[in-house]
Design a protein around this motif. Sequence first.
Motif, PDB file in Angstrom:
ATOM      1  N   ARG A  28      86.436  20.548   1.528  1.00 11.53           N
ATOM      2  CA  ARG A  28      85.676  19.669   2.437  1.00 11.53           C
ATOM      3  C   ARG A  28      85.544  20.337   3.799  1.00 11.53           C
ATOM      4  O   ARG A  28      86.519  20.838   4.347  1.00 11.53           O
ATOM      5  N   ASP A  33      85.560  13.142   6.752  1.00 12.57           N
ATOM      6  CA  ASP A  33      86.916  12.654   6.542  1.00 12.57           C
ATOM      7  C   ASP A  33      87.624  13.604   5.581  1.00 12.57           C
ATOM      8  O   ASP A  33      86.981  14.316   4.796  1.00 12.57           O
ATOM      9  N   ILE A  87      86.998   3.212  -2.740  1.00 13.17           N
ATOM     10  CA  ILE A  87      86.069   3.995  -3.559  1.00 13.17           C
ATOM     11  C   ILE A  87      86.375   3.805  -5.041  1.00 13.17           C
ATOM     12  O   ILE A  87      87.473   3.379  -5.413  1.00 13.17           O
ATOM     13  N   PRO A 123      92.590  14.984  -1.929  1.00 14.94           N
ATOM     14  CA  PRO A 123      92.668  13.572  -1.523  1.00 14.94           C
ATOM     15  C   PRO A 123      93.576  12.792  -2.474  1.00 14.94           C
ATOM     16  O   PRO A 123      93.657  13.115  -3.665  1.00 14.94           O
ATOM     17  N   ASP A 126      92.716  11.782  -6.045  1.00 15.65           N
ATOM     18  CA  ASP A 126      92.555  12.816  -7.083  1.00 15.65           C
ATOM     19  C   ASP A 126      93.801  13.017  -7.953  1.00 15.65           C
ATOM     20  O   ASP A 126      93.738  13.660  -9.001  1.00 15.65           O
TER      21      ASP A 126
HETATM   22  N1  LIG Z   1      83.340  14.612  -3.988  1.00 21.82           N
HETATM   23  C1  LIG Z   1      84.550  14.109  -3.975  1.00 21.82           C
HETATM   24  N2  LIG Z   1      84.876  13.068  -3.160  1.00 21.82           N
HETATM   25  C2  LIG Z   1      86.126  12.594  -3.187  1.00 21.82           C
HETATM   26  C3  LIG Z   1      87.102  13.150  -4.078  1.00 21.82           C
HETATM   27  N3  LIG Z   1      88.262  12.463  -3.892  1.00 21.82           N
HETATM   28  C4  LIG Z   1      88.046  11.523  -2.939  1.00 21.82           C
HETATM   29  O1  LIG Z   1      88.874  10.729  -2.516  1.00 21.82           O
HETATM   30  N4  LIG Z   1      86.747  11.594  -2.499  1.00 21.82           N
HETATM   31  C5  LIG Z   1      86.191  10.737  -1.447  1.00 21.82           C
HETATM   32  O2  LIG Z   1      84.955  10.185  -1.856  1.00 21.82           O
HETATM   33  C6  LIG Z   1      84.010  10.208  -0.762  1.00 21.82           C
HETATM   34  C7  LIG Z   1      82.879  11.125  -1.153  1.00 21.82           C
HETATM   35  O3  LIG Z   1      81.880  11.077  -0.268  1.00 21.82           O
HETATM   36  P1  LIG Z   1      81.015  12.365   0.145  1.00 21.82           P
HETATM   37  O4  LIG Z   1      81.493  13.598  -0.522  1.00 21.82           O
HETATM   38  O5  LIG Z   1      79.606  11.994  -0.019  1.00 21.82           O
HETATM   39  O6  LIG Z   1      81.417  12.681   1.600  1.00 21.82           O
HETATM   40  P2  LIG Z   1      81.505  11.914   2.961  1.00 21.82           P
HETATM   41  O7  LIG Z   1      82.157  10.580   2.816  1.00 21.82           O
HETATM   42  O8  LIG Z   1      82.188  12.846   3.876  1.00 21.82           O
HETATM   43  O9  LIG Z   1      80.018  11.653   3.357  1.00 21.82           O
HETATM   44  P3  LIG Z   1      78.941  12.659   3.933  1.00 21.82           P
HETATM   45  O10 LIG Z   1      78.829  13.802   2.982  1.00 21.82           O
HETATM   46  O11 LIG Z   1      77.732  11.778   3.928  1.00 21.82           O
HETATM   47  O12 LIG Z   1      79.434  13.047   5.270  1.00 21.82           O
HETATM   48  C8  LIG Z   1      84.752  10.724   0.444  1.00 21.82           C
HETATM   49  O13 LIG Z   1      85.292   9.653   1.170  1.00 21.82           O
HETATM   50  C9  LIG Z   1      85.882  11.540  -0.190  1.00 21.82           C
HETATM   51  O14 LIG Z   1      87.005  11.634   0.628  1.00 21.82           O
HETATM   52  C10 LIG Z   1      86.757  14.235  -4.914  1.00 21.82           C
HETATM   53  O15 LIG Z   1      87.546  14.795  -5.694  1.00 21.82           O
HETATM   54  N5  LIG Z   1      85.470  14.675  -4.837  1.00 21.82           N
END
Ligand SMILES: Nc1nc2c([nH]c(=O)n2[C@@H]2O[C@H](COP(=O)(O)OP(=O)(O)OP(=O)(O)O)[C@@H](O)[C@H]2O)c(=O)[nH]1
Length: 321
Positions: A28, A33, A87, A123, A126
Amino acid sequence: MPGPEGRRLHVVAAVLEDAGGRVLLTRRTEGRDLAGAWEFPGGKLENGESPAAGLARELHEELGIAVDPADCSPLIAVPFAYADKRILLDVFRIARWEGAPRGLESQALAWAPPERLHRYPMPPADRPVIAALRQPGCYPITPEPGDDHAAFVERIERLLTAGWRRIQLRARRLDRDALRPLAAQVAARCREAGAELLLNGDIALARELALGVHLRADQLPGLKRRPLPEGQPVAASCHDADELARAEALGVDFAVLGPVRPTASHPGAAPLGWDGFAALRERTTLPLYALGGLRPDDIAEARRHGAQGVAGISAFWPPAR
Ligand SMILES: Nc1nc2c([nH]c(=O)n2[C@@H]2O[C@H](COP(=O)(O)OP(=O)(O)OP(=O)(O)O)[C@@H](O)[C@H]2O)c(=O)[nH]1
């Protein structure tokens, strides 16, 4: 931003495996976050998208690969509550894809062998996904052995021949001196077959015989730390949020949570149902097996509610010969 009690964000993520079985992780990037954490590639589902179509879109945008949604098969869907959002982490295995994955959003990539995944900072949601890649999907718990120990061991052998690779030996009516030779015999059979054996309740005997242990819920408050070293499995029976929190604080490897359905072995216990199971799943990172009136073919439903799979007695124990 939705609070922790708000609607669940549906997040789709992929397990992409190379020819050597290594799994692709992406890092990330700054400003998001959990920045710096490694994760399974994917992202939030958009309105009206099916999970497989949304995942194919994310993988194309992030990694430049082409995936046919028909090649995405469900692995596990983990409901999880972070401090600021809830989530559903809906993870799929991808059978095939076109193109070589590249970090199109400046994210670092790593191919990790499954047995090293737990060393990457990932995270909390996972952890059950990693367990789904490494731990068995179902396992049998024995009924009381009764008087005929030879017949009992013969049924254990049938479980091993059928391919089970984890067994819980639950013999609560035998005292330690009667249990010791039986447990040693079952342990020897399990070792030969490469299966893991967990002894119900008796920590001292598990230590003596170098087995795993399955802790009863009423043992949890009396323990200050994990009773066996890493590498010797420790599991716990849990029925509510307090017991799950205790088991997690002790550092157990996984917990068995139930009853999900009414069960003859615990007639007084109120069943959680799958919604109750998923609500408890949200608050712990522990890998959880669902228990109570379930059969091995309930595994798909269990995985949809964030369980590793199913454990049980009656639906698993082979019939007498
Ligand atoms: N892709 C992904 N997301 C995960 C995993 N585990 C996990 O808790 N998440 C959570 O699921 C959400 C995924 O959203 P995202 O990848 O679109 O990222 P984001 O919230 O930063 O949003 P953004 O890309 O619009 O800034 C995040 O809050 C992330 O922390 C994982 O293994 N893969």
